[in-house]
Design a protein around this motif. Structure first.
Motif, mmCIF file in Angstrom:
data_model
loop_
_atom_site.group_PDB
_atom_site.id
_atom_site.type_symbol
_atom_site.label_atom_id
_atom_site.label_comp_id
_atom_site.label_asym_id
_atom_site.label_seq_id
_atom_site.Cartn_x
_atom_site.Cartn_y
_atom_site.Cartn_z
ATOM 1 N N LEU A 84 0.811 -1.211 0.000
ATOM 2 C CA LEU A 84 0.000 0.000 0.000
ATOM 3 C C LEU A 84 0.845 1.261 0.000
ATOM 4 C CD1 LEU A 84 -2.787 -1.021 2.521
ATOM 5 C CD2 LEU A 84 -2.867 -1.064 0.043
ATOM 6 N N ALA A 85 2.040 1.213 0.594
ATOM 7 C CA ALA A 85 2.892 2.398 0.650
ATOM 8 C C ALA A 85 3.658 2.607 -0.651
ATOM 9 C CB ALA A 85 3.875 2.275 1.816
ATOM 10 N N GLY A 86 3.626 1.624 -1.555
ATOM 11 C CA GLY A 86 4.320 1.746 -2.823
ATOM 12 C C GLY A 86 5.828 1.750 -2.683
ATOM 13 N N LEU A 102 10.582 -0.838 2.955
ATOM 14 C CA LEU A 102 9.236 -1.195 3.393
ATOM 15 C C LEU A 102 9.165 -1.378 4.903
ATOM 16 C CD1 LEU A 102 6.355 -2.037 2.560
ATOM 17 C CD2 LEU A 102 7.208 -4.372 2.297
ATOM 18 N N LEU A 103 10.189 -2.029 5.468
ATOM 19 C CA LEU A 103 10.185 -2.343 6.899
ATOM 20 C C LEU A 103 11.538 -2.013 7.506
ATOM 21 C CD1 LEU A 103 8.890 -3.791 9.431
ATOM 22 C CD2 LEU A 103 9.963 -5.889 8.583
ATOM 23 N N PHE A 121 13.363 8.039 12.033
ATOM 24 C CA PHE A 121 12.460 6.892 12.145
ATOM 25 C C PHE A 121 10.997 7.353 12.110
ATOM 26 C CE2 PHE A 121 15.925 4.489 14.739
ATOM 27 C CZ PHE A 121 16.657 4.326 13.579
ATOM 28 N N MET A 122 10.721 8.488 12.758
ATOM 29 C CA MET A 122 9.356 9.017 12.744
ATOM 30 C C MET A 122 8.977 9.522 11.346
ATOM 31 S SD MET A 122 8.354 8.316 15.692
ATOM 32 C CE MET A 122 6.725 9.048 15.521
ATOM 33 N N LYS A 123 9.940 10.077 10.645
ATOM 34 C CA LYS A 123 9.694 10.514 9.266
ATOM 35 C C LYS A 123 9.355 9.314 8.392
ATOM 36 C CE LYS A 123 11.836 13.147 5.495
ATOM 37 N NZ LYS A 123 13.077 13.853 5.053
ATOM 38 N N PHE A 124 10.056 8.210 8.625
ATOM 39 C CA PHE A 124 9.790 6.960 7.904
ATOM 40 C C PHE A 124 8.352 6.503 8.152
ATOM 41 C CE2 PHE A 124 10.179 2.177 8.061
ATOM 42 C CZ PHE A 124 10.258 1.982 6.692
ATOM 43 N N LEU A 125 7.916 6.555 9.412
ATOM 44 C CA LEU A 125 6.538 6.182 9.747
ATOM 45 C C LEU A 125 5.536 7.117 9.073
ATOM 46 C CD1 LEU A 125 6.783 5.363 13.571
ATOM 47 C CD2 LEU A 125 6.312 3.735 11.733
ATOM 48 N N SER A 126 5.839 8.411 9.065
ATOM 49 C CA SER A 126 4.911 9.390 8.493
ATOM 50 C C SER A 126 4.708 9.178 6.999
ATOM 51 C CB SER A 126 5.409 10.812 8.758
ATOM 52 O OG SER A 126 6.562 11.103 7.981
ATOM 53 N N LYS A 127 5.662 8.513 6.357
ATOM 54 C CA LYS A 127 5.562 8.240 4.924
ATOM 55 C C LYS A 127 5.062 6.829 4.639
ATOM 56 C CE LYS A 127 8.805 11.632 3.125
ATOM 57 N NZ LYS A 127 9.844 11.870 2.097
ATOM 58 N N GLY A 128 4.442 6.220 5.645
ATOM 59 C CA GLY A 128 3.841 4.905 5.442
ATOM 60 C C GLY A 128 4.747 3.740 5.742
ATOM 61 N N GLY A 129 5.908 3.996 6.337
ATOM 62 C CA GLY A 129 6.830 2.920 6.671
ATOM 63 C C GLY A 129 6.345 2.087 7.844
ATOM 64 N N MET A 146 3.060 -10.281 9.144
ATOM 65 C CA MET A 146 1.899 -10.153 8.261
ATOM 66 C C MET A 146 1.059 -8.942 8.639
ATOM 67 S SD MET A 146 0.610 -14.028 7.343
ATOM 68 C CE MET A 146 0.507 -14.646 9.017
ATOM 69 N N MET A 147 0.954 -8.652 9.942
ATOM 70 C CA MET A 147 0.239 -7.455 10.376
ATOM 71 C C MET A 147 0.891 -6.193 9.823
ATOM 72 S SD MET A 147 -0.657 -8.301 14.366
ATOM 73 C CE MET A 147 -1.415 -6.700 14.644
ATOM 74 N N LEU A 148 2.203 -6.248 9.633
ATOM 75 C CA LEU A 148 2.940 -5.108 9.088
ATOM 76 C C LEU A 148 2.968 -5.113 7.561
ATOM 77 C CD1 LEU A 148 5.901 -5.009 11.638
ATOM 78 C CD2 LEU A 148 3.986 -3.407 11.477
ATOM 79 N N GLY A 149 2.214 -6.020 6.956
ATOM 80 C CA GLY A 149 2.043 -5.995 5.508
ATOM 81 C C GLY A 149 2.979 -6.862 4.710
ATOM 82 N N LEU A 150 3.797 -7.679 5.369
ATOM 83 C CA LEU A 150 4.715 -8.542 4.635
ATOM 84 C C LEU A 150 4.059 -9.885 4.334
ATOM 85 C CD1 LEU A 150 6.646 -6.416 6.053
ATOM 86 C CD2 LEU A 150 8.426 -8.128 5.731
ATOM 87 N N SER A 151 4.523 -10.512 3.282
ATOM 88 C CA SER A 151 4.014 -11.826 2.916
ATOM 89 C C SER A 151 4.881 -12.902 3.553
ATOM 90 C CB SER A 151 4.023 -12.002 1.393
ATOM 91 O OG SER A 151 3.731 -13.347 1.056
ATOM 92 N N CYS A 152 4.240 -13.833 4.223
ATOM 93 C CA CYS A 152 4.955 -14.958 4.826
ATOM 94 C C CYS A 152 4.598 -16.265 4.129
ATOM 95 C CB CYS A 152 4.648 -15.042 6.320
ATOM 96 S SG CYS A 152 5.317 -13.653 7.267
ATOM 97 N N GLU A 153 3.937 -16.158 2.986
ATOM 98 C CA GLU A 153 3.612 -17.338 2.194
ATOM 99 C C GLU A 153 4.729 -17.579 1.193
ATOM 100 O OE1 GLU A 153 -0.068 -16.615 0.309
ATOM 101 O OE2 GLU A 153 -1.233 -16.555 2.163
ATOM 102 N N LEU A 154 5.170 -18.808 1.096
ATOM 103 C CA LEU A 154 6.214 -19.139 0.134
ATOM 104 C C LEU A 154 5.639 -19.058 -1.274
ATOM 105 C CD1 LEU A 154 7.960 -22.180 1.866
ATOM 106 C CD2 LEU A 154 8.705 -19.801 1.803
ATOM 107 N N SER A 155 6.295 -18.284 -2.116
ATOM 108 C CA SER A 155 5.818 -18.144 -3.490
ATOM 109 C C SER A 155 6.510 -19.163 -4.389
ATOM 110 C CB SER A 155 6.105 -16.734 -4.011
ATOM 111 O OG SER A 155 7.495 -16.476 -3.985
ATOM 112 N N GLU A 156 5.837 -19.518 -5.452
ATOM 113 C CA GLU A 156 6.428 -20.434 -6.421
ATOM 114 C C GLU A 156 7.494 -19.678 -7.210
ATOM 115 O OE1 GLU A 156 5.093 -23.114 -10.290
ATOM 116 O OE2 GLU A 156 3.585 -22.274 -8.940
#
Length: 386
Positions: A60-62, A116-117, A134-142, A271-281
Motif C-alpha cells: 500500500l505504501a508503494g 518497506l520495513l 524513524f518518525m519521518k519513515f513512519l509518516s511516509k507509510g513505513g 503479516m500485520m505489518l504488511g509482509l508476505s509470509c507465504e512461500l511463493s512459487e
C-alpha cells in the motif's frame, strides 16, 4: 567494509534521469488490482485464489521491498546475520531483500523512501536525530518492528523492571483471530506503559506477561495518515533457541517447547505489518533481450560488443555471465550464473513491457537508449562487474 544499499550508492542510478524512470513505468503494463478504501475489506469473489494472493501482496505504501535492520552504532555483523536468519525463516525470501542500516546511513542516505520495513534490534539509546528519521519513515507509510529496543513514540513509554531482565516468563498473546495463546519467552527486563494522551486509542496491546500486573511486552501503534505503524516487542522474538543464554535447564526446555509458537507469532506480526509470509512459487529464469532505440545504434553496440566478448560470445562476470546469441532456442541453458542475451530484436515480445511506449516517453539524450530486458532474473542489482 559497509555495503550500502544499491539504490543510493550506484553511480549509474544516481545519474538516471526522472524521465527514464517514468518511461519504464509507462511501458510496464501490469494489471495491478485496485483496492477499496478499506484495505481489509473482503474480496467479492472468494473463489479467485490467484487474485486473493495478489491482493495480500500489494504494498500500500508503494515502497521497494527492502527490509532494513538497524543495530545501533556497532557494526554487529554476527547480530545482523542472526536477526536476518530469523526473518528469512518467516517471510517469503524471494519477495524481499534484507540489508543492514548502519548508524551513519540513517541521516544521510535516502532509505526512507526506498524501504518497506525497518527492524530496530538494539538496546542502545536511540539518538534524537535517528528518532526523527524513524518518525519521518513512519509518516511516509513505513513499518517498524522493534526487538527489545528503546524506540517508542506517542502514547507509549518504556518502564524498566530489572527483576525481569533476561528471564524466561509465560506470555499471553492476542492473535488476529481474537484467540489467545500462551508461550514462554526470554524477556528484556522492560515493559510498556501507556501515556495518558488523546491518541492512546492508537495503542493496542498484543502480548502481556501472565502475571498479576498483566505487563504489556508487545504493542501495536499507528502513526500519521499514510499507513505508518509499528509493533514493538520487549520479548525476544528475534532469538531462536540456539541464540539464547538461559540460566537453567528448565528454562531451556520451556523455550524449546515454545519455539514453534515463537515462529508463528513472529510470522503473524510480520503479516500485520504488511509482509508476505507465504512461500511463493519460484518462476523459471528467462533469457535477456538486447533492445535499442534504432537500428544504427543497435549495430554500433553489437560492433562494440565484438571486442568485449570471447570467441563464443561470452561476457564473463563474477556473479553472472552473459552469452550473446542471435536468436533463442528452447533448449538453451539458463542458470543464475549463465544467461543468454538475444541480440535480434525481431524475436522480442512481452505482455509486460512495450518498447515503443518506452521510447516515446524517453526524454534523455544518451541514458536508456540501450535496454537489457528480461521477464525473470535473480537480481538486477549486481549482475555485472564494473
Amino acid at each position: 567494509e559497509h555495503h550500502h544499499l544499491h539504490i543510493f550508492s550506484c553511480h549509474e542510478c544516481l545519474q538516471l534521469e526522472k524521465s527514464t524512470i517514468e518511461a519504464i513505468k509507462l511501458a510496464s503494463r501490469e494489471d495491478i488490482p485496485k483496492l477499496s478504501d478499506d484495505s481489509n475489506s473482503k474480496l467479492e469473489d472468494k473463489n479467485d485464489d490467484h487474485l486473493a494472493k495478489g491482493m495480500k501482496r500489494v504494498n500500500l505504501a508503494g515502497k521497494p521491498p527492502n527490509v532494513l535492520i538497524y543495530l545501533g552504532s556497532e557494526t554487529a555483523k554476527v547480530e545482523f546475520e542472526q536477526v536476518k536468519s530469523v526473518l528469512q525463516e518467516c517471510i517469503d525470501a524471494d519477495s524481499y531483500t534484507i540489508y543492514q542500516l548502519h548508524e551513519e546511513q540513517v541521516l544521510k542516505d535516502p532509505w526512507i523512501d526506498n524501504s518497506l520495513l525497518l527492524v530496530i534490534a538494539t538496546e542502545e539509546p536511540i539518538s534524537e536525530e535517528c528518532h526523527k528519521q524513524f518518525m519521518k519513515f513512519l509518516s511516509k507509510g513505513g513499518k517498524i518492528l522493534g526487538f527489545s529496543s528503546s524506540f517508542t513514540f506517542d502514547g507509549i513509554r518504556i518502564k524498566r523492571k530489572n527483576k525481569l531482565k533476561k528471564t524466561v516468563h509465560e506470555l499471553v498473546v492476542s492473535k488476529m483471530d481474537s484467540t489467545e495463546i500462551k508461550l514462554n519467552l526470554l524477556v528484556s527486563g522492560s515493559i510498556f506503559e501507556e501515556v495518558v494522551k488523546k491518541d492512546t486509542s492508537k495503542v493496542k496491546t498484543l502480548c502481556r506477561l501472565n502475571n498479576a500486573d498483566k505487563d504489556a511486552v508487545i504493542v501495536h501503534l499507528t502513526y500519521g495518515d499514510n499507513g505508518g505503524e509499528a509493533i514493538l516487542s520487549q520479548a525476544h522474538l528475534e532469538l531462536d533457541i540456539s541464540s539464547m543464554e538461559v540460566q537453567t535447564e528448565e528454562d531451556f526446555n520451556l523455550l524449546k517447547l515454545s519455539n514453534a509458537k515463537r515462529c508463528d507469532i513472529l510470522k503473524e506480526i510480520l503479516m500485520m505489518l504488511g509482509l508476505s509470509c507465504e512461500l511463493s512459487e519460484i518462476p523459471m529464469l528467462t533469457p535477456i533481450y538486447l533492445l535499442s532505440s534504432d537500428e544504427e545504434m543497435h549495430l554500433a553496440f553489437l560492433k562494440w560488443l565484438e571486442g568485449n566478448v570471447d570467441s563464443e560470445g561470452l561476457r564473463a562476470s563474477s556473479k553472472m555471465s552473459l552469452k550473446f546469441v542471435s536468436s533463442y532456442k528452447s533448449k538453451m541453458e539458463i542458470t543464475p550464473s549463465l544467461v543468454p542475451v538475444i541480440t535480434e530484436m525481431g524475436s522480442f515480445s512481452s505482455e509486460h513491457f512495450n518498447l515503443k511506449t518506452y521510447l516515446q516517453n524517453l526524454q534523455t539524450k544518451k541514458l536508456g537508449k540501450i535496454v537489457l530486458f528480461t521477464e525473470v532474473t535473480t537480481t538486477t542489482m549486481n549482475l555485472l562487474d564494473g
